[in-house]
Design an enzyme around this catalytic site. Structure first.
Site: not given
Ligand code: NAD
Length: 479
Positions: A170, A223-224, A228, A245, A279, A326, A381
């Site tokens: 996804k 993701g965020s 997470g 991550e 990130c 954003q 962040e």
């Molecule tokens: P996000 O958490 O909003 O979304 C990430 C993913 O999770 C998306 O595909 C989203 O649709 C999905 N999602 C959202 N709600 C969900 C739920 N209830 N159940 C399952 N999936 C769900 O993050 P974003 O805005 O897409 O990305 C930015 C974040 O990602 C920043 O915090 C950044 O630091 C982090 N990031 C971390 C790394 C790393 O390796 N540590 C790498 C890249 C980005």
């Protein structure tokens, strides 16, 4: 209309979403199908059905598919890089670099499919043999963010398939194009139906089904922090394996003895390239007294010359922010920083139109000075082109400040002192440390990930990826 891939078939969704170019919001990249909960369940069912046969496929079969996918990605890196820059807004050289990394990751894990091995260990009992082997985990759900639209899906899909798992991906809602291109390449590379499934759709609907469905044995998420935590809770509740991550508030220390040009080049790259939407971005610059004023001046001068423009235009150094939401968040943090008493040295204003008059989500990269460690701009962040400088008395204070964060993804130092570089590599509380270099993330064959609030579970990439995508079996035999 770009469709979802379920059980080897391209399937229309009940809804669709428009993929918009942040460099020119009049430009629609494409219409992408949005799956609903029922289609998410179909994709999971397909992956579950395909798993037994794929788990028993030969390493050669897995090598061939992954190697072919990697070769096609590399051969098409200019075209796929253009798509990535168009939908996400990072500059063309960065986007092409990301695509190349994705291609190389597939080739690396093609080899890992052949290299996966085990151990033969002497038993403590006479006449008994012990073998330790790795087996696939089963069906893995992959949930990815928007800021690395092809590399992050690649570094999850490739090891998942290499070790015999089946996949439901996804991707993030904002960047379906690169994920769709990857699905198309994998489909044509010869995967049996159901081994890889793409479901584009909302996290709260499609992602949520993946978290709750017992047939999904493991979830790998990037993701965020907020998402997470939700994923962790859902996985613990049903005892699924998971890996997270998440965010960062990465420090870069600049010591008095640093080469100023090296320090400024690394800080500009680490803070502002990819529009600060990494990130691993270095958003806290911790600078010692003797070089502080020179460094801030040099940064301000360089920021004034940074070319902020259409991501795909030659010479652009900083592309647009990914979307309106954003951009609003980035600007809000500029106001928060000012309100906290930080001095805005450079940038921080929205730019409504680029040099050609196209409307986009542009912003001039911002530098704050005279900031303190407890300001919100130094603790949260921001995920945009906003960097702050914290003054430190000496190396010891700089190290303490750099570790004073709940995150622990990457940390950097600019210094010509072997003593301090060596000490920092050992004592920085981060998963990745850079010395006299921009922030992490180029090498595709070594582990990537962090500590503390940034990461949970085994590392991604390189040979360490096997920890998450396999489960170990210990077998005892009486000869
Ligand atoms: P996000 O958490 O909003 O979304 C990430 C993913 O999770 C998306 O595909 C989203 O649709 C999905 N999602 C959202 N709600 C969900 C739920 N209830 N159940 C399952 N999936 C769900 O993050 P974003 O805005 O897409 O990305 C930015 C974040 O990602 C920043 O915090 C950044 O630091 C982090 N990031 C971390 C790394 C790393 O390796 N540590 C790498 C890249 C980005």
């Amino acid at each position: 209309m770009f469709k979802n891939l379920i059980n080897g078939e391209w399937v229309q969704g009940p809804r669709a979403s428009r993929n918009i170019n942040p460099s020119d919001t009049r430009d629609v990249v494409g219409e992408y199908a949005q799956a609903d909960a029922a289609q998410a369940k179909e994709a999971i069912a397909a992956a579950a059905k395909a798993q037994a046969a794929w788990g028993l496929s030969t390493p050669q079969q897995r090598f061939d598919v992954l190697d072919a996918a990697g070769a096609e990605i590399l051969a098409r890196k200019a075209e796929l890089g253009d798509l990535l820059a168009r939908e996400e807004g990072k500059t063309l050289p960065e986007a092409i670099g990301e695509v190349a990394r994705a291609g190389n990751i597939f080739k690396f894990f093609a080899g890992e499919a052949l290299r996966v091995g085990g151990e033969v260990v002497p038993s403590v009992r006479p006449g008994v043999g012990v073998e330790v082997t790795r087996e696939p985990v089963g069906v893995v759900g992959l949930i990815t963010p928007w800021n690395f639209p092809i590399a992050i899906p690649a570094w999850k899909i490739a090891p998942a398939l290499a070790f015999g798992n089946t996949v439901v991906l996804k991707p993030a809602d904002l960047v379906p194009g690169s994920a769709w291109a990857l699905a198309d390449i994998l489909q044509r590379a010869g995967l049996p139906a159901g081994v890889f499934n793409l479901i584009m759709g909302r996290g709260s609907e499609v992602g949520q089904v993946m978290l709750e469905d017992k047939r999904v044995n493991a979830i790998s998420f990037t993701g965020s922090v907020a998402t997470g935590q939700r994923i962790a809770a859902a996985c613990v509740a049903r005892m699924a394996k998971f890996q997270l991550e998440m965010g960062g508030k990465n420090p870069m220390v600049v010591l008095d003895d640093a080469d100023l040009d090296v320090a400024v080049a690394a800080a500009i790259n680490s803070g502002f390239f990819s529009t600060g939407q990494r990130c691993t971005a270095s958003s806290r610059l911790i600078v010692t007294e003797g070089i502080h004023d020179k460094f801030v001046d040099a940064m301000a001068k360089r920021i004034a010359t940074l070319k902020v423009d259409d991501a795909r235009k030659a010479g652009t150094e900083v592309g647009p922010v990914v979307d309106e939401k954003q951009l609003a968040q980035d600007l809000e943090y500029i106001a928060i920083g000012k309100g906290e008493g930080a001095r805005l040295v450079a940038g921080g204003e929205a730019i409504a139109k680029n040099a050609d008059g196209a409307p986009g989500y542009y912003m001039r990269p911002a530098l704050f000075a005279d900031t303190t460690k407890d300001m919100r701009i130094n603790r949260e962040e921001i995920f945009g082109p906003v960097v702050s400088v914290i003054r430190a008395k000496n190396y010891e204070e700089a190290l303490a400040l750099s570790n004073d964060t709940e995150f622990g993804l990457a940390a950097g130092i600019a210094t010509t002192s072997l003593k301090h570089a060596t000490h920092f590599k050992r004592h920085a509380q981060a998963g990745m440390v850079m010395v006299n270099l921009p922030t992490a993330g180029v090498d595709y064959h070594v582990p990537f990930g962090g500590r503390k609030g940034s990461s949970y579970g085994p590392r991604e990439q390189g040979k360490y990826a096997a920890e998450f995508y396999t489960t170990v079996k210990t077998a005892y035999t009486q000869a």
